[in-house]
Enzyme design. Structure first.
Site, short mmCIF file in Angstrom:
data_model
loop_
_atom_site.label_atom_id
_atom_site.label_comp_id
_atom_site.label_asym_id
_atom_site.label_seq_id
_atom_site.Cartn_x
_atom_site.Cartn_y
_atom_site.Cartn_z
CD GLN A 144 66.36 26.89 38.58
OE1 GLN A 144 66.58 26.59 40.00
NE2 GLN A 144 66.69 27.37 37.38
CG HIS A 148 69.44 23.64 38.02
ND1 HIS A 148 70.59 23.80 37.41
CD2 HIS A 148 69.41 25.11 38.85
CE1 HIS A 148 71.50 24.67 38.00
NE2 HIS A 148 70.66 25.81 38.68
CB ALA A 183 72.89 24.27 34.34
CE1 TYR A 195 73.72 22.31 43.34
CE2 TYR A 195 73.02 23.56 41.17
CZ TYR A 195 73.50 23.40 42.42
OH TYR A 195 73.78 24.40 43.94
NE ARG A 214 70.93 28.15 36.23
CZ ARG A 214 71.19 29.16 35.97
NH1 ARG A 214 70.21 30.38 35.25
NH2 ARG A 214 71.76 29.66 36.65
N GLY A 263 69.85 38.80 37.21
CA GLY A 263 69.57 37.38 38.31
C GLY A 263 69.58 38.61 39.82
NE ARG A 264 75.74 37.89 39.79
CZ ARG A 264 76.37 38.50 39.94
NH1 ARG A 264 77.86 38.82 40.48
NH2 ARG A 264 77.18 37.99 38.27
#
Length: 273
Positions: free
Chosen positions: A11, A86, A88, A91, A138, A229-230
């Site tokens: 990423q 990225h 999203a 950023y 993303r 993810g988590r």
């Protein structure tokens, strides 16, 4: 990863205003416009307030695009199979996309197409190096991320999806926490259905998914894959647990994986919810 038949994606991201000068040798962060991120930054000296960013000058944008090209070359040299941009979570690219923080009057501000311009140019620059078929993006359309909002996210992100679809990228990942999300919350219902109509490539959804909700989204055709993810942090064998309907431990963040329908293949995607 490759020895086990897997694939891995790097990423690439630029934090823009969401970085502290202590990581920039004392230099000032950049953003779409002169703004300051809310809250505090994590630094080696503890949490400190963010500082005002300077507006990225037009003459510095070619160097920014070359940074993304070089990062892509580095990813290829390191053995990654593809890259994800990225764009999203508040950023730099997201700071250009949304009208809460992009007050520019040049070719990168004002209209939706102008605010999308940096996303388009970064995506094209990366695709030049690695190929559009190995480039992903993303986005976080419906949530309020690190002080970034837009007054008309439907029009903005549908147009962004159309532009990315025309470039022919390999996938678009959309992170949209539910209204009662456990790691960030959306301010409005998800835009995935509208984005699905605008984007003709592989669409991946992310945030607060368990197996049942994920499979339901796949069954109705809202997405081609779901990113987890988590749950992977506390359950490194998550696909096996899903396949055998075993209990899933709760906890952790970061590191993201995509499970396709049938749970037959898992691809690592760095970063994420």
């Amino acid at each position: 990863m490759h020895g086990a038949g897997g694939r891995i994606i790097a990423q690439l991201w630029h934090m823009g205003r969401v970085v502290h000068p202590s990581f920039l040798g004392g230099g000032q962060p950049v953003s779409a416009s002169v703004t300051t991120a809310p809250g505090q930054a994590h630094t080696y000296a503890g949490k400190q307030p963010y500082t005002p960013a300077r507006a990225l000058p037009l003459e510095e944008i070619p160097a920014l695009l070359e940074d993304f090209r070089q990062a892509t070359r580095n990813a290829i040299e390191a053995g990654f199979d593809g890259v994800q941009i990225h764009a999203a979570n508040g950023y730099l690219i997201d700071q250009f996309l949304r009208d809460s923080d992009n007050f520019r009057s040049d070719a990168y501000g004002g209209s939706i197409d102008n605010r999308i311009r940096l996303l388009k140019e970064v995506t094209e620059a990366v695709a030049e190096v690695i190929g559009a078929d190995r480039t992903g993006v993303r986005l976080t359309p419906s949530s309020y991320e690190q002080g970034i909002r837009d007054s008309d996210p439907e029009a903005l992100f549908i147009r962004a999806a159309e532009v990315l679809s025309a470039i022919g990228i390999a996938h678009l990942e959309v992170r949209e926490p539910p209204l009662d999300g456990t790691f960030g919350k959306s301010e409005r219902p998800p835009l995935a259905g509208m984005i699905r109509e605008a984007f003709k490539g592989v669409l991946i959804l992310n945030s607060d998914y368990g197996f049942a909700r994920a499979q339901a989204q796949l069954d109705v055709g809202l997405a081609d894959a779901i990113a987890f993810g988590r749950p992977f942090i506390a359950n490194p064998d998550l696909p096996l647990r899903f396949a055998r309907q075993l209990p899933v431990a709760i906890g952790a963040k970061r590191n993201e994986y995509v499970v396709q329908p049938g749970l037959g293949r898992v691809f690592g995607l760095p970063g994420g919810e």
